[in-house]
Write a protein that holds these residues in place. Sequence first.
Motif, short mmCIF file in Angstrom:
data_model
loop_
_atom_site.label_atom_id
_atom_site.label_comp_id
_atom_site.label_asym_id
_atom_site.label_seq_id
_atom_site.Cartn_x
_atom_site.Cartn_y
_atom_site.Cartn_z
N TYR A 164 0.84 -1.20 0.00
CA TYR A 164 0.00 0.00 0.00
C TYR A 164 0.87 1.25 0.00
O TYR A 164 0.52 2.27 -0.62
CB TYR A 164 -0.90 -0.02 1.23
CG TYR A 164 -2.00 1.01 1.24
CD1 TYR A 164 -3.23 0.78 0.61
CD2 TYR A 164 -1.84 2.22 1.91
CE1 TYR A 164 -4.25 1.73 0.65
CE2 TYR A 164 -2.85 3.17 1.96
CZ TYR A 164 -4.05 2.91 1.33
OH TYR A 164 -5.07 3.85 1.37
N ALA A 165 2.01 1.20 0.69
CA ALA A 165 2.93 2.34 0.73
C ALA A 165 3.42 2.71 -0.67
O ALA A 165 3.61 3.89 -0.98
CB ALA A 165 4.12 2.03 1.65
N LEU A 166 3.63 1.72 -1.52
CA LEU A 166 4.05 1.99 -2.90
C LEU A 166 3.02 2.86 -3.61
O LEU A 166 3.36 3.81 -4.33
CB LEU A 166 4.26 0.69 -3.67
CG LEU A 166 5.34 -0.26 -3.14
CD1 LEU A 166 5.37 -1.52 -4.00
CD2 LEU A 166 6.70 0.42 -3.13
N GLU B 125 5.81 -6.00 -6.66
CA GLU B 125 4.75 -5.03 -6.93
C GLU B 125 5.22 -3.81 -7.72
O GLU B 125 4.41 -3.12 -8.34
CB GLU B 125 4.16 -4.55 -5.59
CG GLU B 125 3.54 -5.64 -4.74
CD GLU B 125 2.29 -6.23 -5.36
OE1 GLU B 125 1.60 -5.49 -6.10
OE2 GLU B 125 2.00 -7.42 -5.11
N LEU B 126 6.51 -3.52 -7.70
CA LEU B 126 7.03 -2.30 -8.30
C LEU B 126 6.70 -2.12 -9.79
O LEU B 126 6.46 -0.98 -10.24
CB LEU B 126 8.54 -2.22 -8.11
CG LEU B 126 9.02 -1.63 -6.80
CD1 LEU B 126 10.54 -1.70 -6.69
CD2 LEU B 126 8.54 -0.18 -6.65
N THR C 239 11.72 -8.55 -1.44
CA THR C 239 11.14 -9.47 -2.43
C THR C 239 9.68 -9.13 -2.69
O THR C 239 9.22 -9.10 -3.84
CB THR C 239 11.26 -10.92 -1.95
OG1 THR C 239 12.64 -11.26 -1.80
CG2 THR C 239 10.60 -11.89 -2.92
N ASN C 240 8.94 -8.88 -1.63
CA ASN C 240 7.52 -8.54 -1.75
C ASN C 240 7.33 -7.23 -2.52
O ASN C 240 6.48 -7.13 -3.41
CB ASN C 240 6.90 -8.42 -0.36
CG ASN C 240 5.46 -7.91 -0.38
OD1 ASN C 240 4.56 -8.58 -0.89
ND2 ASN C 240 5.25 -6.71 0.16
N PRO D 242 8.45 5.15 -5.83
CA PRO D 242 8.11 3.97 -5.02
C PRO D 242 9.29 3.07 -4.69
O PRO D 242 9.35 2.49 -3.60
CB PRO D 242 7.09 3.23 -5.91
CG PRO D 242 6.46 4.32 -6.73
CD PRO D 242 7.59 5.27 -7.01
N SER D 243 10.27 2.98 -5.60
CA SER D 243 11.42 2.11 -5.35
C SER D 243 12.27 2.59 -4.18
O SER D 243 13.16 1.88 -3.72
CB SER D 243 12.29 1.99 -6.60
OG SER D 243 12.82 3.26 -6.96
#
Length: 286
Positions: free
Chosen positions: A217-219, A265-266, A260-261, A229-230
């Motif tokens: 969610y933070a991304l 999502e990135l 990894t998670n 986001p990265s």
Amino acid sequence: MRNFVFILILSLWVFTGPAAQSSGSGVLGLDISDAFSQMDAALAENDMSPEDFYYMGRAVAANILTRYRLYTQKPAQTLYLNTICSAITVNSPQPNLYNGYHVMILDTPELNAFATPGGHIFITRGMLEAANSEDALAAVIAHEIAHIQLNHGATLIKEMKDIRDLSNVADRAAAIATREASLNERTMLFDNSVREMVNTLIQNGYAREQEFAADTYALRLLSLAGYVPSSLVDVLNSIQKTGTSGGINGTHPSPAQRITNVQRELPRYRTQDTRSFRASRFTVTK
């Protein structure tokens, strides 16, 4: 709107303070009893309001500040973090909270950060030093905002044994000879519930699934606010390099698991890299 947690905390202050010595079981006692009854009913109905969560969170925040000191040597740094927080929340799905979002710095080299359901966000000096850019700081803050907006603290409150046991206390109240005894027992349960939540935030952490969900969610929050986001991966790499076993590494999945998670999502985000425009103000406030 229900405001029973406010009534509860205010009444508990009076009940345990000097005025309580002469108040007996009058109006104040009835307020405390009603507050607990409303709390029990709201929890049973899954009906705690944002105001309720704020005052519960404030009690948790006050307890945290008995364990850590606030870092006040650089007020500009606290203002800077709150500015970042505002940039994230105003662009988020939940820009408004009952009393807003507030970031505070804890004066400890420990690597950690946590938030209460009411919008109180704590970041340690150690965590600030692990961040190498404004976007990395934003990633730390976004993770905590994610816990708030995903209602992880609210879920914890509803699951806590002491809170659920309030209904049992109410059932036993009639068998207790004096109102004061009943109220003292309920007060103790509320206090235990606050301490249990503090222990979860500081010592035990949320469930792994909730931590992964907060990272994911933070991304989204970072992308919506124009941050990269990265940068969450950057700060996780910094945490991993410290090799510390306490603090955030004791309450969260390992940085490697989280990376990894996040990397999975990135690819969903194509935010323009504008970090260079924020480098100068990060240097000034570091």
